[in-house]
Design an enzyme around this catalytic site. Sequence first.
Site, PDB file in Angstrom:
ATOM      1  N   GLU A   1       0.769  -1.150  -0.207  1.00 49.76           N
ATOM      2  CA  GLU A   1       0.028   0.123  -0.078  1.00 49.76           C
ATOM      3  C   GLU A   1       0.906   1.103   0.129  1.00 49.76           C
ATOM      4  OE1 GLU A   1      -2.777  -0.264   3.082  1.00 49.76           O
ATOM      5  OE2 GLU A   1      -3.800  -2.149   2.446  1.00 49.76           O
TER       6      GLU A   1
ATOM      7  N   GLU B   1      -6.327 -10.838  -1.436  1.00 50.76           N
ATOM      8  CA  GLU B   1      -7.165 -10.209  -0.099  1.00 50.76           C
ATOM      9  C   GLU B   1      -8.495 -10.405  -0.591  1.00 50.76           C
ATOM     10  OE1 GLU B   1      -5.560  -7.213   2.064  1.00 50.76           O
ATOM     11  OE2 GLU B   1      -3.535  -7.732   1.896  1.00 50.76           O
TER      12      GLU B   1
HETATM   13  C1  XIL Z   1      -6.442  -6.121   8.006  1.00 54.07           C
HETATM   14  C2  XIL Z   1      -6.887  -7.365   9.107  1.00 54.07           C
HETATM   15  O1  XIL Z   1      -7.613  -8.174   8.361  1.00 54.07           O
HETATM   16  C3  XIL Z   1      -7.425  -6.874  10.355  1.00 54.07           C
HETATM   17  O2  XIL Z   1      -7.788  -8.031  11.106  1.00 54.07           O
HETATM   18  C4  XIL Z   1      -6.565  -5.750  11.168  1.00 54.07           C
HETATM   19  O3  XIL Z   1      -7.003  -5.193  12.174  1.00 54.07           O
HETATM   20  C5  XIL Z   1      -6.351  -4.745   9.994  1.00 54.07           C
HETATM   21  O4  XIL Z   1      -5.774  -5.146   8.851  1.00 54.07           O
HETATM   22  N1  XIL Z   1      -5.104  -4.648   3.583  1.00 54.07           N
HETATM   23  C6  XIL Z   1      -4.118  -5.460   4.068  1.00 54.07           C
HETATM   24  C7  XIL Z   1      -4.293  -6.271   5.207  1.00 54.07           C
HETATM   25  O5  XIL Z   1      -2.926  -5.350   3.449  1.00 54.07           O
HETATM   26  O6  XIL Z   1      -3.052  -6.340   5.885  1.00 54.07           O
HETATM   27  C8  XIL Z   1      -5.502  -5.655   6.111  1.00 54.07           C
HETATM   28  O7  XIL Z   1      -5.718  -6.632   6.960  1.00 54.07           O
HETATM   29  C9  XIL Z   1      -6.690  -5.299   5.251  1.00 54.07           C
HETATM   30  C10 XIL Z   1      -6.290  -4.449   4.214  1.00 54.07           C
END
Ligand code: XIL
Length: 373
Positions: free
Chosen positions: A160, A265
């Site tokens: 990100e 994701e």
């Molecule tokens: C999220 C997790 O799923 C949560 O449990 C945590 O509180 C915050 O992060 N992008 C990403 C992930 O790269 O690491 C994030 O995961 C969601 C958005």
Amino acid sequence: MIKIFITFVTLTTTCSFAPLQLQAQNQSQSPIPSLKETFKNDFLIGTALNTAQIQEKDPAAAQLIPLQFNAATPENIMKAAIIHPGWDHYNFTLADQLVAYGQKNKIKITAHTLIWHSQLPDFVRSIKSPDSLRQFFTNHISTLASRYDGKVFSWDVVNEALEENGSLRKSIFLQLLGEDYIVEAFRLAQKAAPHTELYYNDYNIEQPKKRAGAVEIIKKIKAAGVRIDGVGIQGHWRASHIPLAEIEQSILDFSALGVKVMFTELDLSVLPNPWDRDNADVSATAGNSTGKDPYPNGLPDSVQNVLTKGYEDLFKLFLKHKDKISRITFWGVNDGQSWLNDFPIRGRTNYPTLFDRAYKAKPAFYAVIATKK
Ligand code: XIL
């Protein structure tokens, strides 16, 4: 009386003339198709894993995960705040357990993530000097990438780093280290982890402006003679607004750069969000759920159908470009685990995955499987 009742239940569950209700229950537990088997010639099928799942604390999850998935990403436990909470203090225990879990179950691990502006330990958040941040940056990447080289399959090296308009995010890393920090992160990872695939990962990079920013990042890393093996499109979308055309163009544009394309994701939200657009910026929370949780007791068929169609459309597209796509990872095994129950609004009831809260396969699961037929 209690004893007689127990005996009756035991008998009826084992003999062939069981009451209808019990028969139905047994049928619902009959084996379901396997995602990883169904797509074994196409791409890896992954899931995010939380601590309880890594430690096999929930029997239903422990049984389901190795049958369905051949790839996994730790949802939180390898983020800097957890694995590196103090200057000279690393907590390797959970990551080591994850590696052992992956070996035991033949699951390829994508370690997540080395350099990200979020979930940073407090000591990093308070750093003001470039020299101190560079020291953290170098130690963090070198220590973790070398420790898990040959043990994990891949790393999300930088996560990100882009704003929606395609410019670099004004993170602590950009502000104190300058724009070369991304190339430097990959250079350090390459040195420490010669046997591990290295990826750039972000959300909304299927969108044209942000995609152009990601293309620039990949080109810059390659131009510096540094290795990058793949790009991860996170895939946090709304079930009713999946940007299929942009996703297809991104698959083509990224693979033209000679990197693997992954959906890392994937989840499809069915709940309204306050911005009316896709947003996975973890800092963008929007208060509590009062009056904003429309389906606390189950999903109406009309919305279930939108979710099912969304997954079906996506997997048709993924299969069309299977030669360019190496992995599809869902961000959570089942609806109960999903971060979207608490993001961007806390305490809601979302339904973004292929398995319901009891780990039962949903219509979307069968629609995904059917895309192969
Ligand atoms: C999220 C997790 O799923 C949560 O449990 C945590 O509180 C915050 O992060 N992008 C990403 C992930 O790269 O690491 C994030 O995961 C969601 C958005």
